[in-house]
Design an enzyme around this catalytic site. Sequence first.
Site, PDB file in Angstrom:
ATOM      1  N   PRO A 155       0.986  -1.320   0.104  1.00 47.53           N
ATOM      2  CA  PRO A 155      -0.028   0.044   0.101  1.00 47.53           C
ATOM      3  C   PRO A 155       0.947   1.281   0.601  1.00 47.53           C
ATOM      4  O   PRO A 155       1.953   1.138   0.515  1.00 47.53           O
ATOM      5  CB  PRO A 155      -0.492  -0.131   1.258  1.00 47.53           C
ATOM      6  CG  PRO A 155      -0.745  -1.692   1.670  1.00 47.53           C
ATOM      7  CD  PRO A 155       0.535  -2.409   0.833  1.00 47.53           C
ATOM      8  N   GLU A 156      -0.015   2.331  -0.798  1.00 41.46           N
ATOM      9  CA  GLU A 156       1.452   3.490  -0.668  1.00 41.46           C
ATOM     10  C   GLU A 156       0.509   4.306   0.169  1.00 41.46           C
ATOM     11  O   GLU A 156      -0.442   3.946   0.540  1.00 41.46           O
ATOM     12  CB  GLU A 156       1.418   4.044  -2.535  1.00 41.46           C
ATOM     13  CG  GLU A 156       2.165   2.920  -2.888  1.00 41.46           C
ATOM     14  CD  GLU A 156       2.622   3.013  -4.199  1.00 41.46           C
ATOM     15  OE1 GLU A 156       2.806   4.388  -5.100  1.00 41.46           O
ATOM     16  OE2 GLU A 156       2.986   2.253  -5.041  1.00 41.46           O
ATOM     17  N   HIS A 203      -4.714 -15.892   8.751  1.00 46.83           N
ATOM     18  CA  HIS A 203      -3.627 -14.477   9.015  1.00 46.83           C
ATOM     19  C   HIS A 203      -4.009 -13.671   9.765  1.00 46.83           C
ATOM     20  O   HIS A 203      -3.207 -12.670   9.901  1.00 46.83           O
ATOM     21  CB  HIS A 203      -2.960 -14.419   8.029  1.00 46.83           C
ATOM     22  CG  HIS A 203      -2.561 -15.545   6.872  1.00 46.83           C
ATOM     23  ND1 HIS A 203      -1.519 -16.280   6.842  1.00 46.83           N
ATOM     24  CD2 HIS A 203      -3.174 -15.560   5.931  1.00 46.83           C
ATOM     25  CE1 HIS A 203      -1.611 -17.274   6.135  1.00 46.83           C
ATOM     26  NE2 HIS A 203      -2.247 -16.597   4.964  1.00 46.83           N
ATOM     27  N   ARG A 228       1.850 -12.504   4.965  1.00 45.38           N
ATOM     28  CA  ARG A 228       3.733 -12.707   4.690  1.00 45.38           C
ATOM     29  C   ARG A 228       4.332 -11.948   5.964  1.00 45.38           C
ATOM     30  O   ARG A 228       4.941 -12.391   5.752  1.00 45.38           O
ATOM     31  CB  ARG A 228       3.929 -12.068   3.514  1.00 45.38           C
ATOM     32  CG  ARG A 228       3.419 -12.083   2.492  1.00 45.38           C
ATOM     33  CD  ARG A 228       4.884 -11.606   1.316  1.00 45.38           C
ATOM     34  NE  ARG A 228       4.382 -11.653  -0.592  1.00 45.38           N
ATOM     35  CZ  ARG A 228       5.015 -11.547  -0.898  1.00 45.38           C
ATOM     36  NH1 ARG A 228       5.863 -10.524  -1.129  1.00 45.38           N
ATOM     37  NH2 ARG A 228       4.502 -12.052  -2.866  1.00 45.38           N
TER      38      ARG A 228
END
Length: 275
Positions: A2-3, A92, A111
């Site tokens: 995400p930016e 997760h 991740r």
Amino acid sequence: MPELPEVETIRRVIEPQMIGQKIQNVIINHPQVIACPSSDEFCHKLTEEQIESISRRGKFLIIHTTQYNITLHLRMTGRLLVTPSDYEMEKHTHVIIRMENGKELRFIDSRRFGRFWLLNKKEEDQITGIHKLGLEPFDSALTAEYLQRICIRKRKTIKECLLDQTMVAGIGNIYADEILFRIKIHPRRRANSLDLAEFECLAAEIPKALHYYIEKNAIKEEDYLREKGKEYRNTPYLRVYGHGGEPCPVCGQTLKKIVISGRGSVYCSGCQGEI
């Protein structure tokens, strides 16, 4: 990853649901996502803390409580959801912050690259990386002269400079391509080859483009939750990123894909020239 527009979207969605809430308890399912302090101390210190606000710095989010700042970075695959307590638990899910109104802030990360830091408000932050960040894109100090002064010393490409968080905070691969396309500068141009007029265009376009994408990213709380924080990106509004091999939306030439310092880039040879 995400930016800035995506991180700002998350902030705008979750902040109204958390302000004023007292933290009842915290559950850590994977201690490795807590960078500082220990996971036990993290949970202990936050119990009974009241959430005051949520801010953003570059791609970081900071949850401000009465005594502490919870700083977090989503990295590649991190997501945040505010859910009812009986909402189906996502796979997760590594951190659960339970609030007194029965809702939970959940951090999901397939991740496990995302990280949390907890600092007392009186502490100077020298550990999260925020202290190394450059100007915010909306800072009035982000001028052509500022960009030129930094870039004139560099032999890097202008694309690499835009990705350098110590110069401007929050721009990533997606919006670097979009900004450069908008001002017709090739991503492989050496940053120190730009003249002042080009830096003026860049200084004007950075906040303009990011404001545009933040507004296009707007999403209601219920839609964000229904989509589980996944589908809130600006895909329909991106003009070049992800469109390699397709016609340029301006001139019709085929958009080209290249690699710059290990990062995929898309540009238009008709609009941005060739190097």
